[in-house]
Design a protein around this motif. Structure first.
Motif, PDB file in Angstrom:
ATOM      1  N   ASP A  80       0.825  -1.204   0.000  1.00 56.50           N
ATOM      2  CA  ASP A  80       0.000   0.000   0.000  1.00 56.50           C
ATOM      3  C   ASP A  80       0.858   1.252   0.000  1.00 56.50           C
ATOM      4  N   ALA A  81       0.346   2.278  -0.633  1.00 61.71           N
ATOM      5  CA  ALA A  81       1.056   3.560  -0.657  1.00 61.71           C
ATOM      6  C   ALA A  81       0.901   4.243   0.687  1.00 61.71           C
ATOM      7  N   ALA A  82       1.966   4.861   1.143  1.00 60.29           N
ATOM      8  CA  ALA A  82       1.861   5.685   2.343  1.00 60.29           C
ATOM      9  C   ALA A  82       1.026   6.906   2.015  1.00 60.29           C
ATOM     10  N   ALA A  83       0.458   7.498   3.057  1.00 63.78           N
ATOM     11  CA  ALA A  83      -0.383   8.679   2.840  1.00 63.78           C
ATOM     12  C   ALA A  83       0.396   9.775   2.123  1.00 63.78           C
ATOM     13  N   THR A  86       0.440   9.247  -1.620  1.00 67.07           N
ATOM     14  CA  THR A  86      -0.829   9.602  -2.237  1.00 67.07           C
ATOM     15  C   THR A  86      -0.955  11.107  -2.381  1.00 67.07           C
ATOM     16  N   ARG A  87      -0.535  11.843  -1.366  1.00 66.60           N
ATOM     17  CA  ARG A  87      -0.625  13.302  -1.439  1.00 66.60           C
ATOM     18  C   ARG A  87       0.290  13.849  -2.529  1.00 66.60           C
ATOM     19  N   VAL A  88       1.482  13.293  -2.657  1.00 73.98           N
ATOM     20  CA  VAL A  88       2.414  13.751  -3.697  1.00 73.98           C
ATOM     21  C   VAL A  88       1.808  13.522  -5.074  1.00 73.98           C
ATOM     22  N   ALA A  89       1.246  12.349  -5.307  1.00 72.96           N
ATOM     23  CA  ALA A  89       0.667  12.027  -6.614  1.00 72.96           C
ATOM     24  C   ALA A  89      -0.535  12.902  -6.918  1.00 72.96           C
ATOM     25  N   ALA A  90      -1.375  13.150  -5.909  1.00 74.57           N
ATOM     26  CA  ALA A  90      -2.576  13.951  -6.132  1.00 74.57           C
ATOM     27  C   ALA A  90      -2.236  15.396  -6.462  1.00 74.57           C
ATOM     28  N   ALA A  91      -1.138  15.895  -5.890  1.00 79.01           N
ATOM     29  CA  ALA A  91      -0.763  17.294  -6.093  1.00 79.01           C
ATOM     30  C   ALA A  91       0.172  17.503  -7.279  1.00 79.01           C
ATOM     31  N   ALA A  92       0.714  16.436  -7.828  1.00 72.41           N
ATOM     32  CA  ALA A  92       1.699  16.564  -8.904  1.00 72.41           C
ATOM     33  C   ALA A  92       1.078  17.164 -10.160  1.00 72.41           C
ATOM     34  N   VAL A 109      -0.767   6.645 -11.108  1.00 70.54           N
ATOM     35  CA  VAL A 109      -2.072   7.306 -11.268  1.00 70.54           C
ATOM     36  C   VAL A 109      -3.197   6.392 -10.787  1.00 70.54           C
ATOM     37  N   LEU A 110      -3.163   5.132 -11.218  1.00 71.89           N
ATOM     38  CA  LEU A 110      -4.231   4.215 -10.832  1.00 71.89           C
ATOM     39  C   LEU A 110      -4.240   3.953  -9.326  1.00 71.89           C
ATOM     40  N   ALA A 111      -3.063   3.736  -8.747  1.00 68.94           N
ATOM     41  CA  ALA A 111      -2.999   3.363  -7.335  1.00 68.94           C
ATOM     42  C   ALA A 111      -3.094   4.568  -6.405  1.00 68.94           C
ATOM     43  N   ASP A 112      -2.380   5.642  -6.718  1.00 78.54           N
ATOM     44  CA  ASP A 112      -2.263   6.744  -5.765  1.00 78.54           C
ATOM     45  C   ASP A 112      -3.218   7.898  -6.043  1.00 78.54           C
ATOM     46  N   VAL A 113      -3.673   8.052  -7.289  1.00 80.64           N
ATOM     47  CA  VAL A 113      -4.630   9.109  -7.611  1.00 80.64           C
ATOM     48  C   VAL A 113      -6.056   8.577  -7.552  1.00 80.64           C
ATOM     49  N   SER A 117      -6.587  -0.877  -5.976  1.00 78.99           N
ATOM     50  CA  SER A 117      -5.715  -1.805  -5.265  1.00 78.99           C
ATOM     51  C   SER A 117      -4.661  -2.349  -6.223  1.00 78.99           C
ATOM     52  N   LEU A 118      -3.666  -3.045  -5.650  1.00 82.27           N
ATOM     53  CA  LEU A 118      -2.646  -3.665  -6.487  1.00 82.27           C
ATOM     54  C   LEU A 118      -3.270  -4.662  -7.457  1.00 82.27           C
ATOM     55  N   ALA A 119      -4.209  -5.447  -6.965  1.00 76.84           N
ATOM     56  CA  ALA A 119      -4.849  -6.455  -7.816  1.00 76.84           C
ATOM     57  C   ALA A 119      -5.625  -5.795  -8.945  1.00 76.84           C
ATOM     58  N   GLU A 120      -6.362  -4.728  -8.634  1.00 81.68           N
ATOM     59  CA  GLU A 120      -7.137  -4.032  -9.661  1.00 81.68           C
ATOM     60  C   GLU A 120      -6.216  -3.365 -10.681  1.00 81.68           C
TER      61      GLU A 120
END
Length: 281
Positions: A80-83, A86-92, A109-113, A117-120
């Motif tokens: 899992d991505a650390a919080a 996720t914040r870095v990807a969302a703000a990039a 983009v798929l996982a952090d934005v 999940s990894l499986a998806e």
């Protein structure tokens, strides 16, 4: 789904404007595939796969880096991505994502934005979970480093574009729409993003009627993605920039108008600067 598809495609191709073209291509492909696709149990995932393939085709067409498998798959990375990731990807910004390889971009983009999940993510991209872990690790590391870099210097703006778009703004704000109609080429294309498309001077000329009836709307010059764009400000709805309009030229004639009045989701990923002191981002 259209804003969601655009959010993905824009980050894969590195452009809010090109991302919308990819979304349109993907939707056409989906309509063509629908009659023979059989039962679609997960329509969002189905559309996302089509959009992903359309984005890759756009990159190949632009002779950018193609789809690459990681050289090594890493099995022991955290799932899992650390919080903070996720914040870095969302703000990039879109430009930040272009520093990643295509597979890293897609995985982040798929996982952090989007929060897949990894499986998806593995199923959507057709890669193993181990490969996704590896791409995520590299992509997150690279994105953090890029986010800390100084802002890239903008390329010089074409002065010819600045002058003719400045003249367009002056005529528009003076409600001199007959002069703007005179600028249209015979085969001009109008894309009211998310609403309708028209081709030909006769049909596109009617485009200005809505603006003639709306005296509260005015335009200003702006810069976005290293080009001059038009920023639409509608005092009846908002004092800030509501959406953008992009013009393409052939010689001194307008060849294409892309009006994002109905596609305001494009503003989410767009880095734009107004030529006026206020309303810059």
């Amino acid at each position: 789904m259209r804003p969601r598809l655009h959010r993905y495609c824009a980050r894969i191709v590195g452009s809010a404007f090109d991302g919308e073209d990819v979304v349109q291509d993907a939707l056409v492909r989906a309509l063509e595939a629908w009659p023979v696709a059989g039962e679609i149990r997960q329509p969002q995932a189905w559309l996302m796969r089509i959009a992903h393939n359309a984005a890759l085709d756009a990159l190949r067409h632009r002779k950018r880096r193609g789809w690459l498998e990681p050289e090594t798959a890493v099995d022991d990375l955290p799932d899992d991505a650390a919080a903070a990731d996720t914040r870095v990807a969302a703000a990039a910004s879109l430009a930040h994502f272009m520093h990643l390889s295509t597979i890293e971009r897609a995985a982040v983009v798929l996982a952090d934005v989007f929060g897949y999940s990894l499986a998806e993510t593995s199923e959507l991209l057709g890669l193993s979970v181990a490969a996704i872990k590896s791409a995520l690790h590299r992509g997150r590391t690279r994105l953090k480093a890029v986010a800390q870099m100084p802002a890239e210097q903008r390329r010089a703006i074409n002065e010819v574009d600045r002058e003719r778009l400045g003249a367009y703004v002056d005529h528009f704000n003076a409600r001199d729409f007959d002069t703007l109609r005179h600028l249209l080429s015979e085969e001009v294309r109008l894309d009211l993003v998310g609403r309708a498309q028209f081709v030909g001077r006769k049909d596109v000329s009617k485009y200005f009627a809505r603006y003639e009836a709306n005296a509260a709307c005015r335009l200003a010059l702006g810069h976005a993605e290293d080009r001059v764009v038009l920023l639409a400000i509608d005092a009846s709805t908002s004092a800030d920039v509501a959406y953008v309009i992009v013009l393409d030229w052939e010689g001194d004639r307008l060849a294409r108008i892309r009006d994002f009045r109905y596609g305001t989701y494009v503003m989410e990923g767009l880095d734009w600067v107004s030529s006026t002191p206020r309303a810059s981002r």
